[in-house]
Design a protein around this motif. Structure first.
Motif, short mmCIF file in Angstrom:
data_model
loop_
_atom_site.label_atom_id
_atom_site.label_comp_id
_atom_site.label_asym_id
_atom_site.label_seq_id
_atom_site.Cartn_x
_atom_site.Cartn_y
_atom_site.Cartn_z
N GLY A 72 0.77 -1.23 0.00
CA GLY A 72 0.00 0.00 0.00
C GLY A 72 0.80 1.28 0.00
O GLY A 72 0.22 2.37 0.01
N LEU A 73 2.13 1.20 -0.01
CA LEU A 73 2.93 2.42 0.03
C LEU A 73 3.48 2.85 -1.33
O LEU A 73 4.33 3.73 -1.40
CB LEU A 73 4.11 2.24 1.01
N CYS A 74 3.01 2.23 -2.39
CA CYS A 74 3.49 2.61 -3.72
C CYS A 74 2.50 3.58 -4.37
O CYS A 74 1.37 3.73 -3.93
CB CYS A 74 3.67 1.38 -4.60
N ASP A 75 2.97 4.22 -5.43
CA ASP A 75 2.11 5.04 -6.26
C ASP A 75 1.73 4.18 -7.46
O ASP A 75 2.59 3.84 -8.28
CB ASP A 75 2.85 6.29 -6.70
N GLU A 76 0.48 3.81 -7.57
CA GLU A 76 0.07 2.86 -8.61
C GLU A 76 0.30 3.39 -10.01
O GLU A 76 0.52 2.61 -10.94
CB GLU A 76 -1.39 2.44 -8.40
N ASP A 77 0.26 4.70 -10.20
CA ASP A 77 0.54 5.25 -11.53
C ASP A 77 1.99 5.00 -11.92
O ASP A 77 2.29 4.66 -13.07
CB ASP A 77 0.24 6.75 -11.56
N MET A 78 2.91 5.16 -10.95
CA MET A 78 4.33 4.92 -11.23
C MET A 78 4.58 3.43 -11.45
O MET A 78 5.37 3.04 -12.32
CB MET A 78 5.19 5.45 -10.08
N VAL A 79 3.91 2.59 -10.66
CA VAL A 79 4.04 1.14 -10.83
C VAL A 79 3.54 0.74 -12.21
O VAL A 79 4.18 -0.05 -12.92
CB VAL A 79 3.25 0.38 -9.74
N ARG A 80 2.40 1.30 -12.60
CA ARG A 80 1.81 0.98 -13.89
C ARG A 80 2.76 1.38 -15.03
O ARG A 80 2.94 0.63 -15.99
CB ARG A 80 0.46 1.69 -14.03
N GLN A 81 3.37 2.53 -14.89
CA GLN A 81 4.31 2.99 -15.92
C GLN A 81 5.51 2.05 -16.02
O GLN A 81 5.92 1.66 -17.12
CB GLN A 81 4.80 4.41 -15.59
N MET A 82 6.08 1.67 -14.88
CA MET A 82 7.26 0.80 -14.89
C MET A 82 6.93 -0.57 -15.48
O MET A 82 7.67 -1.09 -16.32
CB MET A 82 7.79 0.63 -13.46
N CYS A 83 5.82 -1.16 -15.04
CA CYS A 83 5.47 -2.51 -15.50
C CYS A 83 5.05 -2.52 -16.97
O CYS A 83 5.38 -3.45 -17.71
CB CYS A 83 4.35 -3.08 -14.63
N ALA A 84 4.32 -1.49 -17.39
CA ALA A 84 3.88 -1.42 -18.78
C ALA A 84 5.06 -1.21 -19.73
O ALA A 84 5.05 -1.70 -20.87
CB ALA A 84 2.87 -0.30 -18.95
N ASP A 85 6.09 -0.52 -19.26
CA ASP A 85 7.26 -0.26 -20.08
C ASP A 85 8.23 -1.45 -20.12
O ASP A 85 9.16 -1.47 -20.94
CB ASP A 85 8.02 0.97 -19.57
N ALA A 86 8.02 -2.43 -19.22
CA ALA A 86 9.00 -3.51 -19.07
C ALA A 86 9.27 -4.29 -20.36
O ALA A 86 10.44 -4.53 -20.70
CB ALA A 86 8.56 -4.45 -17.95
N PRO A 87 8.24 -4.75 -21.09
CA PRO A 87 8.54 -5.48 -22.33
C PRO A 87 9.36 -4.68 -23.33
O PRO A 87 10.28 -5.22 -23.97
CB PRO A 87 7.14 -5.80 -22.88
N GLN A 88 9.06 -3.38 -23.46
CA GLN A 88 9.82 -2.53 -24.37
C GLN A 88 11.25 -2.33 -23.88
O GLN A 88 12.20 -2.24 -24.68
CB GLN A 88 9.14 -1.17 -24.52
N THR A 89 11.42 -2.31 -22.55
CA THR A 89 12.76 -2.16 -21.98
C THR A 89 13.61 -3.39 -22.28
O THR A 89 14.78 -3.27 -22.65
CB THR A 89 12.67 -1.92 -20.46
N VAL A 90 13.02 -4.58 -22.12
CA VAL A 90 13.74 -5.81 -22.45
C VAL A 90 14.09 -5.83 -23.95
O VAL A 90 15.21 -6.20 -24.33
CB VAL A 90 12.91 -7.05 -22.07
N GLU A 91 13.14 -5.42 -24.76
CA GLU A 91 13.39 -5.37 -26.21
C GLU A 91 14.54 -4.43 -26.53
O GLU A 91 15.41 -4.74 -27.36
CB GLU A 91 12.12 -4.92 -26.93
N TRP A 92 14.58 -3.26 -25.86
CA TRP A 92 15.66 -2.30 -26.07
C TRP A 92 17.00 -2.89 -25.64
O TRP A 92 18.01 -2.77 -26.35
CB TRP A 92 15.36 -1.01 -25.32
#
Length: 532
Positions: A72-92
């Motif tokens: 409960g101490l995270c910012d879900e918008d920041m979590v969503r950004q990090m997780c959504a970007d993960a596949p593209q980050t691996v691809e990069w």
């Protein structure tokens, strides 16, 4: 004046540098050591991305697991950004050459990226390169920086940020080789100096240099820090050397057993739960071991070659035939420099922070295994992009040398200061004090005792100094400056732990064993800025 000054040459710093360079910025990367020595090289297990290559997975599940682990101490918008970007980050990362381990499922012999299970994850999600994942990522990032012509200044120790009128204008450094104090002017700055785990000196997986230098510099400059009480303890470090044995060993099927050979916890629970279970066994007088013998030598050498070598070298055991003696030790700083949605430091305009030194509100009370390598690359690039955007509109007017002159005078004073008491002794005392009283299980009485002892150390600091009076390559001076930073951060960590009368994630307090909704908030600390 450089457009983007990156302080720290680990994975986050190099990712930021590449992103800023791609955007068109002039970039300078400064580190107190060489890039390939950074803490990133010690990250073994893997990097999370919901690719679904091994089993069914989805970004929404990655978000869900991260939020759950954060209590409960995270910012879900920041979590969503990090997780959504993960596949593209691996691809990069693949595109620039990171050699991820692969599945043998392609007729052309190429295969898709292999993924393994990590604690707290609902799927096999961690992309890996055997058990050298961080090392392979780091070397590839560094090679790419060199190809792109990014400038580096190695062996330069961060002293202070230059922040006139709430806006960053550069920083001052000690050139370790020459002993000279240098000022680097910049339109924007990215701090990527790593965490503060070495405050637990002798009881941490971190290198000696993980002393929170960037966090301390931000605090001195009037920036905010937050969640400093949240330090993750890794369940499986080698008992005598504290060297990390990656979570991948449990992800591949390793067991945790006590002296009686009994398994006492689900090995793939989140790290805080597993660490406390081991700690409980130790309090009962039980030795605890990691057992991977059933995996067989061939599989161990294929998937965990580094772990095999480390066990043989430092514990003199062969994991293929022997139990591995382990204990939980300090591993990761969830708290750090308080940043906003753009990763800009709260309280300092034009200054950005990424990686372990930054509290981007994605790890909360307990970091999910496999998310640190993801954060340093995804948010490292994000910080670099935003630093360039700030630089485009920032003033190029030079700043005066006030901060540099202050730092020159302070270093001169240190050389003249008597060293009647060794700070190395206090460094050992501080590490043991934190492990015993600000550790896996906390209690308010012990926390207050620890705070009193730290304050006494700060008073005794006047009698500490350096014995090596040489101006060049003075490691004694660097280590003293590092110790001062840990001693500066220590009260912030303890005070936040005292204030949090609950148990949440990695912060477990006796007498307050449950989560309290009133504490579902961040504890932020900010000093009044001195005039520069």
């Amino acid at each position: 004046m450089v457009d983007v000054l990156v302080i720290g040459s680990g994975g986050a710093g190099l990712s930021a540098a590449l992103a800023a360079k791609e955007a068109g910025a002039s970039v300078l990367v400064i580190g107190k050591m060489y890039p390939t020595n950074s803490q990133t090289s010690m990250a073994q297990g893997g990097m999370n991305a919901a690719l679904g290559n091994v089993n069914e997975d989805h970004v929404s599940l990655h978000i869900q697991d991260t939020v759950k682990s954060a209590h409960g101490l995270c910012d879900e918008d920041m979590v969503r950004q990090m997780c959504a970007d993960a596949p593209q980050t691996v691809e990069w990362l693949e595109r620039i050459g990171v050699p991820f381990s692969r599945l043998d499922n392609d007729k052309k012999g190429i295969g898709t990226v292999a993924q393994r299970q990590m604690g707290g994850a609902s799927a096999k999600r961690a992309c890996y390169a055997q058990d050298y994942t961080g090392l392979k990522i780091l070397h590839t990032l560094y090679d790419t920086c060199l190809k792109e012509g990014i400038a580096f200044l190695d062996e330069h120790y961060l002293l202070n940020l230059i922040v006139p009128d709430d806006t960053i204008k550069g920083a001052t450094f000690l050139d370790i080789r020459s002993g000279e104090i240098k000022q680097i002017d910049a339109k924007s700055v990215v701090i990527a100096t790593g965490g503060y785990g070495s405050i637990y000196h002798g009881f941490t997986t971190n290198m000696y240099g993980a002393t929170g230098d960037g966090v301390a510099a931000v605090l001195r400059a009037g920036g905010a820090v937050s969640d400093m009480e949240f330090i993750q303890f890794h369940p499986t470090a080698l008992k005598h050397s504290c060297i990390l044995i990656s979570e991948s060993a449990r992800g591949e099927g390793g067991y945790l057993v006590n002296e009686a050979g009994e398994r006492f916890v689900d090995e793939l629970k989140p790290r805080d739960e597993v660490a406390r279970a081991i700690f409980s066994q130790m309090k009962e007088g039980q030795r605890v071991f990691l057992d991977v013998r059933h995996l067989g030598e061939e599989k161990l050498m294929e998937l965990l070659p580094q772990e095999m070598a480390l066990c043989k070298m430092h514990e003199h055991v062969d994991p293929a035939s022997d139990l591995i003696p382990i204990k939980p030790v300090a591993h990761y700083s969830m708290g750090g420099i308080d940043v906003d949605y753009a990763l800009e430091v709260n309280g300092i305009k034009g200054c950005f922070a990424a990686g372990e030194c930054s509290n981007a509100k994605v790890h909360g009370a307990n970091r999910l295994g496999g998310n640190s390598l993801l954060e340093i690359t995804t948010f490292g690039r994000f910080a670099g992009e935003n630093a360039f955007k700030h630089a485009v509109y920032a003033s190029s007017k030079p700043v005066d040398g006030t901060q540099r002159l202050k730092d020159e005078a302070e270093i001169k004073t240190l050389f003249a200061q008597e060293d009647s008491e060794s700070f190395y002794t206090y460094r050992e005392i501080l590490g043991e004090l934190f492990y015993e009283k600000v550790g896996i299980v906390r209690e308010n009485g012990q926390l207050n005792e620890a705070l009193e002892e730290v304050i006494a150390m700060q008073v005794a600091q006047k009698k500490m100094g350096i014995s090596d009076k040489s101006r060049t390559n003075n490691q004694n001076l660097v280590e003293f400056l590092e110790f001062r930073n840990t001693l500066l951060l220590a009260p912030a960590i303890i005070s936040a732990a005292i204030a949090r009368d609950e148990s949440r994630g990695a912060h477990f307090k006796v007498g307050f064993e449950t989560e309290n909704e009133a504490f579902r908030k961040h504890i932020v600390l900010q000093w009044k800025r001195e005039t520069q």
